[in-house]
Design a protein around this motif. Structure first.
Motif, mmCIF file in Angstrom:
data_model
loop_
_atom_site.group_PDB
_atom_site.id
_atom_site.type_symbol
_atom_site.label_atom_id
_atom_site.label_comp_id
_atom_site.label_asym_id
_atom_site.label_seq_id
_atom_site.Cartn_x
_atom_site.Cartn_y
_atom_site.Cartn_z
ATOM 1 N N LYS A 115 0.864 -1.180 0.000
ATOM 2 C CA LYS A 115 0.000 0.000 0.000
ATOM 3 C C LYS A 115 0.898 1.226 0.000
ATOM 4 O O LYS A 115 1.747 1.378 0.893
ATOM 5 N N ALA A 116 0.760 2.082 -0.984
ATOM 6 C CA ALA A 116 1.608 3.265 -1.083
ATOM 7 C C ALA A 116 1.112 4.360 -0.140
ATOM 8 O O ALA A 116 -0.090 4.645 -0.079
ATOM 9 N N GLY A 117 2.026 4.955 0.596
ATOM 10 C CA GLY A 117 1.693 6.073 1.454
ATOM 11 C C GLY A 117 1.739 7.381 0.685
ATOM 12 O O GLY A 117 2.097 7.418 -0.498
ATOM 13 N N ASP A 118 1.410 8.471 1.366
ATOM 14 C CA ASP A 118 1.423 9.771 0.710
ATOM 15 C C ASP A 118 2.340 10.755 1.417
ATOM 16 O O ASP A 118 2.273 11.958 1.195
ATOM 17 N N GLY A 119 3.240 10.233 2.261
ATOM 18 C CA GLY A 119 4.183 11.088 2.965
ATOM 19 C C GLY A 119 5.457 11.296 2.175
ATOM 20 O O GLY A 119 5.549 10.907 0.999
ATOM 21 N N PRO A 120 6.459 11.897 2.800
ATOM 22 C CA PRO A 120 7.735 12.135 2.114
ATOM 23 C C PRO A 120 8.465 10.825 1.821
ATOM 24 O O PRO A 120 8.255 9.810 2.479
ATOM 25 N N VAL A 121 9.334 10.873 0.820
ATOM 26 C CA VAL A 121 10.146 9.714 0.464
ATOM 27 C C VAL A 121 11.209 9.492 1.537
ATOM 28 O O VAL A 121 11.837 10.441 2.020
ATOM 29 N N VAL A 122 11.415 8.234 1.916
ATOM 30 C CA VAL A 122 12.365 7.881 2.975
ATOM 31 C C VAL A 122 13.775 7.823 2.393
ATOM 32 O O VAL A 122 14.032 7.075 1.445
ATOM 33 N N ALA A 123 14.688 8.583 2.966
ATOM 34 C CA ALA A 123 16.081 8.591 2.524
ATOM 35 C C ALA A 123 16.809 7.343 3.021
ATOM 36 O O ALA A 123 16.396 6.698 3.995
ATOM 37 N N GLU A 124 17.927 7.026 2.356
ATOM 38 C CA GLU A 124 18.679 5.819 2.706
ATOM 39 C C GLU A 124 19.281 5.875 4.100
ATOM 40 O O GLU A 124 19.560 4.831 4.697
ATOM 41 N N THR A 125 19.488 7.078 4.634
ATOM 42 C CA THR A 125 20.092 7.222 5.959
ATOM 43 C C THR A 125 19.099 7.755 6.992
ATOM 44 O O THR A 125 19.496 8.180 8.073
ATOM 45 N N ALA A 126 17.816 7.724 6.667
ATOM 46 C CA ALA A 126 16.793 8.253 7.582
ATOM 47 C C ALA A 126 16.674 7.390 8.831
ATOM 48 O O ALA A 126 17.013 6.204 8.841
ATOM 49 N N THR A 127 16.199 8.010 9.892
ATOM 50 C CA THR A 127 15.747 7.269 11.066
ATOM 51 C C THR A 127 14.245 7.058 10.902
ATOM 52 O O THR A 127 13.510 8.018 10.676
ATOM 53 N N LYS A 166 16.824 -1.927 1.891
ATOM 54 C CA LYS A 166 16.269 -2.022 0.539
ATOM 55 C C LYS A 166 14.741 -1.969 0.559
ATOM 56 O O LYS A 166 14.112 -1.458 -0.370
ATOM 57 N N ALA A 167 14.140 -2.518 1.615
ATOM 58 C CA ALA A 167 12.682 -2.548 1.702
ATOM 59 C C ALA A 167 12.092 -1.168 1.971
ATOM 60 O O ALA A 167 10.999 -0.848 1.493
ATOM 61 N N ILE A 168 12.811 -0.329 2.747
ATOM 62 C CA ILE A 168 12.224 0.907 3.256
ATOM 63 C C ILE A 168 12.692 2.151 2.502
ATOM 64 O O ILE A 168 11.888 3.039 2.198
ATOM 65 N N ALA A 169 13.993 2.239 2.212
ATOM 66 C CA ALA A 169 14.512 3.427 1.529
ATOM 67 C C ALA A 169 13.845 3.589 0.165
ATOM 68 O O ALA A 169 13.687 2.628 -0.585
ATOM 69 N N GLY A 170 13.432 4.812 -0.133
ATOM 70 C CA GLY A 170 12.753 5.083 -1.400
ATOM 71 C C GLY A 170 11.248 4.951 -1.340
ATOM 72 O O GLY A 170 10.543 5.403 -2.253
ATOM 73 N N GLN A 171 10.721 4.341 -0.265
ATOM 74 C CA GLN A 171 9.277 4.278 -0.067
ATOM 75 C C GLN A 171 8.785 5.599 0.520
ATOM 76 O O GLN A 171 9.578 6.421 1.002
ATOM 77 N N LYS A 172 7.485 5.813 0.520
ATOM 78 C CA LYS A 172 6.903 6.997 1.143
ATOM 79 C C LYS A 172 6.394 6.652 2.535
ATOM 80 O O LYS A 172 5.916 5.541 2.782
ATOM 81 N N VAL A 173 6.526 7.606 3.435
ATOM 82 C CA VAL A 173 5.968 7.429 4.778
ATOM 83 C C VAL A 173 4.476 7.145 4.652
ATOM 84 O O VAL A 173 3.765 7.776 3.858
ATOM 85 N N GLY A 174 3.996 6.186 5.420
ATOM 86 C CA GLY A 174 2.609 5.748 5.347
ATOM 87 C C GLY A 174 2.440 4.473 4.546
ATOM 88 O O GLY A 174 1.363 3.868 4.568
#
Length: 214
Positions: A115-127, A166-174
């Motif tokens: 399910k795609a979220g509509d928040g900001p894109v998650v950076a590779e070094t994000a917390t 790989k699973a999380i980086a590049g996805q959108k929050v939500g």
């Protein structure tokens, strides 16, 4: 957020093992790994041993422990090199479901957005702050789940094993996502405390609640 070191690899032990872009998994998942709670400024617990979690009513948690209702077809069905896996993502009221035809294995890590979220894109070094469920493809067992704990966990993506990043980086929050990761992207030498053996394929269902970039 109190950082949770999910999937530590060799230079800080998967935050201690090495920065994710250059980390090696040589020392990860050993019996010497210990679970400790800490602030975001120092290494903390392995995701397989969740940190202390404040009491939260199940109905108020973003990681609800309730089993999913029979909703029909799964959102992701993946035939593997051996076996197969079917994943249904979490809802606001229920945990995800991961059904494995064991032994399940893949020859390359695969990520699916459930399910795609509509928040900001998650950076590779994000917390990130996430809810997750991890299943072992060898036998279909749940080896760790923040849904069972009833609360989310947070950690830096540059301190986790490659498959989780790989699973999380590049996805959108939500977003809710699933990943089937080859052993090299997880614990190639195993993680005895979680029942993970060398060569095990791991499957995760993940709900991305928040992300903070540095």
């Amino acid at each position: 957020m109190a950082a949770v070191n999910a999937f530590r690899t060799s230079s800080v032990a998967v935050v201690a093992c090495a920065a994710l872009s250059v980390m090696t998994l040589a020392a990860c998942g050993s019996d010497s790994d210990t679970a400790t709670a800490s602030t975001s400024s120092s290494p903390v617990s392995d995701v397989f041993t969740p940190p202390s979690i404040p009491e939260t009513k199940p109905e108020d948690s973003p990681c609800p422990p309730a089993a999913p209702a029979n909703t029909g077809a799964p959102e992701w069905t993946l035939p593997g090199a051996t076996g197969s896996v079917a994943v249904t993502g979490a809802t606001d009221k229920t945990a995800p479901q991961i059904d494995v035809e064991a032994p399940f294995s893949v020859t390359e890590t695969q990520v699916q957005t459930l399910k795609a979220g509509d928040g900001p894109v998650v950076a590779e070094t994000a917390t990130v702050l996430v809810c997750y469920m991890g299943v072992n493809g060898r036998d279909g067992s749940v080896f760790d789940s923040s849904y069972q704990q009833g609360a989310p966990v947070d950690f830096s993506l540059d301190g986790v094993v490659p498959g989780f990043q790989k699973a999380i980086a590049g996805q959108k929050v939500g977003s809710t996502v699933a990943v089937a990761m080859v052993p090299a992207d997880g614990y190639p030498e195993g993680q005895p405390s979680a029942g993970i053996q060398p060569g095990d394929t791991l499957i995760f269902a993940i709900k991305i609640l928040d992300a903070t970039s540095r």
